[in-house]
Structures are given as C-alpha cells and as structure tokens.
Scaffold this motif. Sequence first.
Motif, PDB file in Angstrom:
ATOM      1  N   LEU A 137      35.155 -14.064  -5.621  1.00 11.22           N
ATOM      2  CA  LEU A 137      35.333 -12.949  -6.554  1.00 11.22           C
ATOM      3  C   LEU A 137      34.078 -12.094  -6.717  1.00 11.22           C
ATOM      4  CD1 LEU A 137      36.493 -11.298  -8.873  1.00 11.22           C
ATOM      5  CD2 LEU A 137      36.237 -13.274 -10.351  1.00 11.22           C
ATOM      6  N   THR A 138      32.947 -12.728  -6.982  1.00 13.08           N
ATOM      7  CA  THR A 138      31.749 -11.933  -7.264  1.00 13.08           C
ATOM      8  C   THR A 138      31.308 -11.148  -6.032  1.00 13.08           C
ATOM      9  OG1 THR A 138      31.141 -13.643  -8.862  1.00 13.08           O
ATOM     10  CG2 THR A 138      29.462 -12.018  -8.320  1.00 13.08           C
ATOM     11  N   VAL A 139      31.487 -11.742  -4.863  1.00  8.02           N
ATOM     12  CA  VAL A 139      31.167 -11.016  -3.622  1.00  8.02           C
ATOM     13  C   VAL A 139      32.028  -9.756  -3.545  1.00  8.02           C
ATOM     14  CG1 VAL A 139      31.157 -11.106  -1.104  1.00  8.02           C
ATOM     15  CG2 VAL A 139      30.549 -13.140  -2.416  1.00  8.02           C
ATOM     16  N   SER A 167      28.985 -13.640 -14.590  1.00  8.00           N
ATOM     17  CA  SER A 167      28.854 -13.171 -13.205  1.00  8.00           C
ATOM     18  C   SER A 167      29.071 -11.658 -13.114  1.00  8.00           C
ATOM     19  CB  SER A 167      29.860 -13.905 -12.309  1.00  8.00           C
ATOM     20  OG  SER A 167      29.426 -13.889 -10.977  1.00  8.00           O
ATOM     21  N   ASP A 168      30.014 -11.138 -13.883  1.00 12.31           N
ATOM     22  CA  ASP A 168      30.290  -9.695 -13.881  1.00 12.31           C
ATOM     23  C   ASP A 168      29.116  -8.939 -14.502  1.00 12.31           C
ATOM     24  OD1 ASP A 168      32.652 -11.333 -13.794  1.00 12.31           O
ATOM     25  OD2 ASP A 168      33.833  -9.499 -13.915  1.00 12.31           O
ATOM     26  N   HIS A 169      28.576  -9.498 -15.565  1.00 12.83           N
ATOM     27  CA  HIS A 169      27.423  -8.899 -16.234  1.00 12.83           C
ATOM     28  C   HIS A 169      26.246  -8.792 -15.256  1.00 12.83           C
ATOM     29  CE1 HIS A 169      25.081  -8.083 -19.998  1.00 12.83           C
ATOM     30  NE2 HIS A 169      24.104  -8.516 -19.240  1.00 12.83           N
ATOM     31  N   SER A 274      41.184 -16.964  -7.036  1.00 13.57           N
ATOM     32  CA  SER A 274      42.533 -17.528  -6.904  1.00 13.57           C
ATOM     33  C   SER A 274      42.601 -18.983  -7.361  1.00 13.57           C
ATOM     34  CB  SER A 274      42.998 -17.420  -5.451  1.00 13.57           C
ATOM     35  OG  SER A 274      42.146 -18.175  -4.619  1.00 13.57           O
ATOM     36  N   TYR A 275      41.496 -19.498  -7.907  1.00 11.18           N
ATOM     37  CA  TYR A 275      41.512 -20.932  -8.255  1.00 11.18           C
ATOM     38  C   TYR A 275      41.899 -21.174  -9.709  1.00 11.18           C
ATOM     39  CZ  TYR A 275      36.827 -19.308  -9.471  1.00 11.18           C
ATOM     40  OH  TYR A 275      35.787 -18.580  -9.960  1.00 11.18           O
ATOM     41  N   LYS A 276      42.056 -20.101 -10.506  1.00 12.16           N
ATOM     42  CA  LYS A 276      42.489 -20.285 -11.895  1.00 12.16           C
ATOM     43  C   LYS A 276      44.019 -20.344 -11.894  1.00 12.16           C
ATOM     44  CE  LYS A 276      38.139 -18.463 -13.450  1.00 12.16           C
ATOM     45  NZ  LYS A 276      37.318 -17.280 -13.662  1.00 12.16           N
ATOM     46  N   TYR A 277      44.689 -19.305 -12.357  1.00 13.31           N
ATOM     47  CA  TYR A 277      46.154 -19.394 -12.429  1.00 13.31           C
ATOM     48  C   TYR A 277      46.834 -19.437 -11.068  1.00 13.31           C
ATOM     49  CZ  TYR A 277      45.252 -18.416 -17.298  1.00 13.31           C
ATOM     50  OH  TYR A 277      44.780 -18.482 -18.569  1.00 13.31           O
TER      51      TYR A 277
END
Length: 453
Positions: A137-139, A167-169, A274-277
């Motif tokens: 995600l962060t990439v 991570s977004d911050h 994709s590893y959460k919901y």
Amino acid sequence: MDLSSYASPAAIIETVASQLACSPVDKEVAVQLDEEDELKHLRACFHIPRVKDLPPTNLALVHKNETCVYFAGNSLGLQPKKVKTYLDEELDKWAKLGVHGHFTGKRPWALGDECIVELVADIVGAHKEEVALMNGLTVNLHLLMLSFFKPTADRYKILLEAKAFPSDHYAVESQLQFHGLDMESSMLMIEPQEGEETLRTEDILAVIEKEGDSIAIILFSGVQYYTGQLFDIPRITKAGQEKGCFVGFDLAHAVGNVELHLHEWGVDFACWCSYKYLNSGAGGLAGAFIHEKHSQTVKPTLVGWWGHDFKTRFLMENKLQLSPGINGFRLSNPSILLVCALHASLEVFGQTTMKLLRRKSILLTGYLEYLIKHYYSEDTNDPEQPFVRIITPSQIEERGCQLTLVFSVPIKDIFKELEKRGVAVSNQGFALLYLTKIVGCVIILELLLFTAA
Ligand SMILES: *Cc1c(COP(=O)(O)O)cnc(C)c1O
C-alpha cells in the motif's frame, strides 16, 4: 451514498424480538437472525482460530474446541481455506514445469495479477483497466503521489486528516520534503472540532472551499482506521475537483468493508492493501486505481518493464510502449504466491456482492451497538456504573463494520479479560467480520458485562 434501502438494525432486532415474544437482548434473537442469514455459509470458507490455540487464552475459562470471536478483521483478515490449495497448485507447477509456468496453467505467472484484477475491480466499483495489483500500500501511495503531486508556486498543499494512519502521514511528509517544500505551510491537516472525535463533512468542505485554490492534492482515508468513520467520498471528491485539486483516497479500511463506486464517483486515484478485509495474508498484494479520465495524461514518474504493453514486453527492444493509466505504473513481475492467497479470498467475495455483504454488516454492527447501548450507556444518576462510549458515528452511512469503543474503566483490564476468553480484538476498535455470527455479539456483551460489572 444512498442507504435508504437498508432497514434500521434496531427495527429489525425489535421486530424479531416481538415475533419471538422475548426481549431484544435475549440470545434467541441472535439465534433467529443467524438462522435467517443468507450469507452464513460463507463462514465455512475461512479458517477460524480455536480459542485454545490463541496465546493469551486461559483454558479454564473456555470450551476447548470453540472457535474464537474474531473482531480483528480490520487488522488482519482470516485465512480462506482455499489459500493452501492454490499455493499448492502453483508450487506443483513450479516443481514440474519450471520456467514454463510463466505462460501455462490456470494462473500463468506472467499474467498472475491480471487473472484476478477483475474480481478486485468489482469490489471497488472500477473498470478493470483502472485497477492494478502490485506492491504494498505505502509503495503505491508514493507512486501515485509522484505523478499526481506536481506542486507549483500557487498550488502546493496537501490536505489530509490530522490523525491519518502513520504511514500515510510519513508518505505525505516525505513527498513534501522531496519537493523541497516547507512542512508548516504545505501540509494542511484537518482536525475534529473541540470535544469531538470525528470530522464533520461540512467542515471538510469548508476547508476545501477556503483553501482549495492552493491545494494540489486532497488525500483522505475511505474509512478512518481509528474512529471507523466512513467519509463522504463522492462529496469530498466533487468539492475538491471543483476547486481544481486532485482527490485521492487510501481505502485500506474501506475495501471489502463498504460499497465503493470509484469510477462513478470520479475519484482521481486510490490505493489499498488487501490483508485487512480482503483476507490475503500479511503483506498481501496491494491495489491501486487511476480513473479512466487520466489514462492518457497522467504518466508514471518511475517506470519498469511491467508497465510496458504486454504484447511487446518480451521482445526486449528497449523501446518503451507504456500501458495506459495505472497499468503503466507496474514495475516488477507480480509474486504468484501473493496472487494465490488473494485469489482464494476474492472467490469468496465472488460468491456474493458487496451490497449483500454490506446489508449483513450493517445489521451485525447495529446489533452490537444496540447491545452496548442497552447494557453500557452512561448513567448520569450512578457515576460509579462503568460505561462504554462509541466514538464511531451512529449513522450507518458514516461508518463501515468497525465500532471504536471507549471504556470508563482501564482498557488494559478489558482487553486482558477478553483475550483470556479467546476474543480476538485489535486495540483500534472492534471490527465485526461478515463471517462473525451474530451470536458472537451476545458472547462479547456477556464478557463485557462480566468484566466491567
Ligand atoms: C493498514 C494501513 C497501512 C499499512 O501500510 P502498508 O504499506 O500496507 O504496510 C497504511 N495506511 C493505512 C490507512 C492503513 O490502514
């Protein structure tokens, strides 16, 4: 988002209770609702940990073979049973065929991501060409910002939530630094009003109206990871774009949780894990979206061979033929092992629709809320009485399946007592899984009752 077609959970619960001639908080109601649940068969598609196997369980307090009550799907989704089968298929293929696996079998490795991209596009409400599965995600957030964030002297700010996921911050901070911008004046963080936990849509819109001319990018989460607030994606998108900003969303906690219509809403870009919901396993294959309207104009800043058009990619001529839109952003060949795990989960989603999942999720979440309010509302006449406050918005259009609870007694004790009984919770809130039985809500309330009373 129009959720008017969904009946109110409280109304459903009270109707069922009156049909059964019992109290709405009796377990019979939960049993009856589970009985009527049209999606209950999907629970069997997942491995659900047994309480006895969870490390903090106290075996004196649980039935040995009981499955845990899993409230941590917002942190890590459970394993779909097919994951192992699909991994075995590809491991066998590798063993038998070696390099030939790239272009043969059910999931040719060279097309691994493309084999499953349509299933993901359905979940986020996008066209297949608008979605790519790649990286983490962060990439992906960085890759998207490298193309969408082109600050000028007049338009150089990024608007985000004050309590964005770390991570977004950091990603935003480092993008601003990368362009040599002053953090103080270019990182615009919106805070809730004094004494409030969640952001009001009108306040977000007011900031966009006031500052929009100098904002290059608006970056919000879809569902806030801490409060569970679901933002009004279409309204924020429209307001930002009217001011000439690009509007992007981090959908880590929204994908597979709420209905999304990224294409229809005109969102400029989005990314998610994709590893959460989506239950793809820790570090699973992440996703990214760029709206079709940008497919010819927004180009990747960094390019690799996987962004080259498939038809001529393997001619190795070093004359770049870039795939349009998000597909041109792909850098490396995808990991087939990650594709297998995600594929197994997406096939479960493929057995139903986000609309039906959301309907169940609204009822399940509303039911837990109903019970919490019943047992643990603050009693101003009795200040000794422990209580629970729900900081997640009560409106169903402003939340997904997470409830974030604040306790009047030390959270450490509650946490410990729940874990001792094999209830898996994350310290960010209680995210109810679709695969959680409604009966689970009663169990957890009994536990809360036990600890707090
Ligand atoms: C879970 C989550 C992340 C995690 O980032 P990775 O790159 O997958 O490690 C980032 N942002 C948000 C909003 C999240 O919820």
